[in-house]
Design a protein around this motif. Structure first.
Motif, PDB file in Angstrom:
ATOM      1  N   ASN A   1       0.737  -1.237  -0.086  1.00 23.59           N
ATOM      2  CA  ASN A   1      -0.089   0.099   0.036  1.00 23.59           C
ATOM      3  C   ASN A   1       0.930   1.235  -0.128  1.00 23.59           C
ATOM      4  OD1 ASN A   1      -2.462  -1.335  -0.108  1.00 23.59           O
ATOM      5  ND2 ASN A   1      -2.380  -1.445   2.111  1.00 23.59           N
ATOM      6  N   SER A   2       2.107   1.196   0.637  1.00 24.44           N
ATOM      7  CA  SER A   2       2.882   2.403   0.584  1.00 24.44           C
ATOM      8  C   SER A   2       3.458   2.481  -0.597  1.00 24.44           C
ATOM      9  CB  SER A   2       4.070   1.916   1.505  1.00 24.44           C
ATOM     10  OG  SER A   2       5.113   3.042   1.635  1.00 24.44           O
ATOM     11  N   GLU A   3       3.632   1.521  -1.665  1.00 24.72           N
ATOM     12  CA  GLU A   3       4.195   1.687  -2.974  1.00 24.72           C
ATOM     13  C   GLU A   3       3.051   2.104  -3.730  1.00 24.72           C
ATOM     14  OE1 GLU A   3       6.458   1.647  -6.250  1.00 24.72           O
ATOM     15  OE2 GLU A   3       6.741   1.459  -4.366  1.00 24.72           O
ATOM     16  N   LYS A   4       1.803   1.909  -3.461  1.00 22.65           N
ATOM     17  CA  LYS A   4       0.626   2.453  -4.502  1.00 22.65           C
ATOM     18  C   LYS A   4       0.557   3.984  -4.205  1.00 22.65           C
ATOM     19  CE  LYS A   4      -1.767  -1.940  -4.564  1.00 22.65           C
ATOM     20  NZ  LYS A   4      -3.056  -2.666  -4.259  1.00 22.65           N
ATOM     21  N   VAL A   5       0.588   4.300  -2.887  1.00 28.95           N
ATOM     22  CA  VAL A   5       0.478   5.663  -2.501  1.00 28.95           C
ATOM     23  C   VAL A   5       1.748   6.570  -3.281  1.00 28.95           C
ATOM     24  CG1 VAL A   5       0.922   7.493  -0.725  1.00 28.95           C
ATOM     25  CG2 VAL A   5      -0.758   5.394  -0.260  1.00 28.95           C
ATOM     26  N   TYR A   6       2.921   5.974  -3.263  1.00 27.94           N
ATOM     27  CA  TYR A   6       4.019   6.501  -3.636  1.00 27.94           C
ATOM     28  C   TYR A   6       3.873   6.725  -5.135  1.00 27.94           C
ATOM     29  CZ  TYR A   6       8.586   7.240  -5.660  1.00 27.94           C
ATOM     30  OH  TYR A   6       9.606   7.743  -6.533  1.00 27.94           O
ATOM     31  N   GLN A   7       3.027   5.879  -5.957  1.00 23.79           N
ATOM     32  CA  GLN A   7       2.766   5.969  -7.184  1.00 23.79           C
ATOM     33  C   GLN A   7       1.632   6.971  -7.641  1.00 23.79           C
ATOM     34  OE1 GLN A   7       1.594   1.830  -8.322  1.00 23.79           O
ATOM     35  NE2 GLN A   7       3.663   1.160  -8.419  1.00 23.79           N
ATOM     36  N   VAL A   8       0.968   7.234  -6.690  1.00 22.33           N
ATOM     37  CA  VAL A   8       0.089   8.398  -6.899  1.00 22.33           C
ATOM     38  C   VAL A   8       0.519   9.677  -6.681  1.00 22.33           C
ATOM     39  CG1 VAL A   8      -2.200   9.495  -5.649  1.00 22.33           C
ATOM     40  CG2 VAL A   8      -1.971   6.861  -6.067  1.00 22.33           C
ATOM     41  N   ILE A   9       1.857   9.656  -5.462  1.00 25.24           N
ATOM     42  CA  ILE A   9       2.274  11.019  -5.444  1.00 25.24           C
ATOM     43  C   ILE A   9       3.043  11.098  -6.509  1.00 25.24           C
ATOM     44  CG2 ILE A   9       4.175  11.717  -3.938  1.00 25.24           C
ATOM     45  CD1 ILE A   9       3.287  10.306  -1.640  1.00 25.24           C
ATOM     46  N   ASP A  10       3.836  10.477  -7.003  1.00 28.81           N
ATOM     47  CA  ASP A  10       4.361  10.534  -8.219  1.00 28.81           C
ATOM     48  C   ASP A  10       3.606  11.287  -9.351  1.00 28.81           C
ATOM     49  OD1 ASP A  10       7.165  10.375  -9.710  1.00 28.81           O
ATOM     50  OD2 ASP A  10       6.147   8.878 -10.803  1.00 28.81           O
ATOM     51  N   ARG A  11       2.638  10.600  -9.674  1.00 26.64           N
ATOM     52  CA  ARG A  11       1.785  10.961 -10.731  1.00 26.64           C
ATOM     53  C   ARG A  11       1.124  12.661 -10.447  1.00 26.64           C
ATOM     54  NH1 ARG A  11      -1.889   5.850 -11.205  1.00 26.64           N
ATOM     55  NH2 ARG A  11      -0.448   4.310 -12.103  1.00 26.64           N
ATOM     56  N   LEU A  12       0.654  12.942  -9.213  1.00 21.72           N
ATOM     57  CA  LEU A  12       0.255  13.982  -8.776  1.00 21.72           C
ATOM     58  C   LEU A  12       1.468  15.261  -8.997  1.00 21.72           C
ATOM     59  CD1 LEU A  12      -2.113  13.534  -5.496  1.00 21.72           C
ATOM     60  CD2 LEU A  12      -2.705  14.116  -8.120  1.00 21.72           C
ATOM     61  N   GLU A  13       2.617  14.862  -8.574  1.00 21.42           N
ATOM     62  CA  GLU A  13       3.853  15.483  -8.702  1.00 21.42           C
ATOM     63  C   GLU A  13       4.207  16.092 -10.147  1.00 21.42           C
ATOM     64  OE1 GLU A  13       6.698  13.607  -6.403  1.00 21.42           O
ATOM     65  OE2 GLU A  13       6.366  15.059  -4.549  1.00 21.42           O
ATOM     66  N   GLN A  14       4.029  14.948 -11.035  1.00 24.29           N
ATOM     67  CA  GLN A  14       4.159  15.212 -12.501  1.00 24.29           C
ATOM     68  C   GLN A  14       2.940  16.155 -13.025  1.00 24.29           C
ATOM     69  OE1 GLN A  14       4.209  11.611 -14.573  1.00 24.29           O
ATOM     70  NE2 GLN A  14       5.949  10.891 -13.348  1.00 24.29           N
ATOM     71  N   ARG A  15       1.536  15.816 -12.520  1.00 20.86           N
ATOM     72  CA  ARG A  15       0.570  16.888 -12.664  1.00 20.86           C
ATOM     73  C   ARG A  15       0.908  18.334 -12.484  1.00 20.86           C
ATOM     74  NH1 ARG A  15      -2.321  18.785 -16.438  1.00 20.86           N
ATOM     75  NH2 ARG A  15      -4.271  19.592 -15.657  1.00 20.86           N
ATOM     76  N   VAL A  16       1.324  18.491 -11.309  1.00 18.70           N
ATOM     77  CA  VAL A  16       1.847  19.786 -10.683  1.00 18.70           C
ATOM     78  C   VAL A  16       2.777  20.614 -11.765  1.00 18.70           C
ATOM     79  CG1 VAL A  16       2.965  21.226  -8.906  1.00 18.70           C
ATOM     80  CG2 VAL A  16       1.025  19.437  -8.087  1.00 18.70           C
ATOM     81  N   LYS A  17       3.735  19.713 -11.987  1.00 18.14           N
ATOM     82  CA  LYS A  17       4.769  20.301 -12.925  1.00 18.14           C
ATOM     83  C   LYS A  17       4.033  20.740 -14.377  1.00 18.14           C
ATOM     84  CE  LYS A  17       8.527  17.512 -11.300  1.00 18.14           C
ATOM     85  NZ  LYS A  17       9.691  16.709 -11.761  1.00 18.14           N
ATOM     86  N   VAL A  18       3.098  20.064 -14.882  1.00 21.17           N
ATOM     87  CA  VAL A  18       2.343  20.511 -16.074  1.00 21.17           C
ATOM     88  C   VAL A  18       1.571  21.494 -15.777  1.00 21.17           C
ATOM     89  CG1 VAL A  18       0.511  19.977 -17.738  1.00 21.17           C
ATOM     90  CG2 VAL A  18       2.241  18.244 -16.861  1.00 21.17           C
ATOM     91  N   LEU A  19       0.866  21.829 -14.602  1.00 21.18           N
ATOM     92  CA  LEU A  19      -0.008  23.035 -14.000  1.00 21.18           C
ATOM     93  C   LEU A  19       1.072  24.249 -14.249  1.00 21.18           C
ATOM     94  CD1 LEU A  19      -2.208  21.479 -11.543  1.00 21.18           C
ATOM     95  CD2 LEU A  19      -3.034  22.367 -13.699  1.00 21.18           C
ATOM     96  N   GLU A  20       2.277  24.114 -13.461  1.00 23.48           N
ATOM     97  CA  GLU A  20       3.015  25.191 -13.432  1.00 23.48           C
ATOM     98  C   GLU A  20       3.609  25.577 -14.796  1.00 23.48           C
ATOM     99  OE1 GLU A  20       5.812  23.800 -10.275  1.00 23.48           O
ATOM    100  OE2 GLU A  20       4.441  24.346  -8.664  1.00 23.48           O
TER     101      GLU A  20
ATOM    102  N   GLU B   1       0.590  27.307 -16.167  1.00 28.90           N
ATOM    103  CA  GLU B   1       0.060  28.531 -15.536  1.00 28.90           C
ATOM    104  C   GLU B   1       1.132  29.091 -14.808  1.00 28.90           C
ATOM    105  OE1 GLU B   1      -2.569  30.005 -16.139  1.00 28.90           O
ATOM    106  OE2 GLU B   1      -3.530  28.458 -17.526  1.00 28.90           O
ATOM    107  N   PRO B   2       2.257  29.965 -15.322  1.00 31.49           N
ATOM    108  CA  PRO B   2       3.298  30.293 -14.553  1.00 31.49           C
ATOM    109  C   PRO B   2       3.081  31.044 -13.255  1.00 31.49           C
ATOM    110  CG  PRO B   2       3.706  30.637 -16.877  1.00 31.49           C
ATOM    111  CD  PRO B   2       2.262  30.212 -16.636  1.00 31.49           C
ATOM    112  N   GLN B   3       1.994  31.594 -13.225  1.00 32.10           N
ATOM    113  CA  GLN B   3       1.677  32.525 -11.997  1.00 32.10           C
ATOM    114  C   GLN B   3       1.477  31.618 -10.835  1.00 32.10           C
ATOM    115  OE1 GLN B   3      -0.082  32.193 -14.648  1.00 32.10           O
ATOM    116  NE2 GLN B   3      -2.601  32.141 -14.115  1.00 32.10           N
ATOM    117  N   TYR B   4       1.313  30.401 -10.976  1.00 30.94           N
ATOM    118  CA  TYR B   4       0.879  29.261  -9.858  1.00 30.94           C
ATOM    119  C   TYR B   4       2.273  28.817  -9.406  1.00 30.94           C
ATOM    120  CZ  TYR B   4      -3.954  29.717 -11.237  1.00 30.94           C
ATOM    121  OH  TYR B   4      -5.115  30.182 -11.669  1.00 30.94           O
TER     122      TYR B   4
END
Length: 68
Positions: free
Chosen positions: A40-59, A62-65
């Protein structure tokens, strides 16, 4: 609150959850429970990794964020 800020807040919460799962798995005496917690820790890590990639795309889009 922006979407980027909400995702970053979610990532921070998930990192706390992952740390808790890792801690519980290190103290677990039952091998089945230890394996379950590690998986379950590994699954959570995978979700974290995907969300961090999404944050990079958003930034990037939208550079103001950036940095919030």
């Amino acid at each position: 609150m922006t979407v980027a800020a909400q995702i970053k807040q979610t990532v921070a919460s998930l990192k706390g959850i992952q740390a808790t799962l890792d801690t519980f798995s290190s103290f677990a005496e039952d091998e089945e429970a230890k394996t379950l917690l590690k998986n379950n820790s590994e699954k959570v890590y995978q979700v974290i990794d995907r969300l961090e990639q999404r944050v990079k795309v958003l930034e990037f889009e939208e550079p103001q964020y950036k940095g919030f």
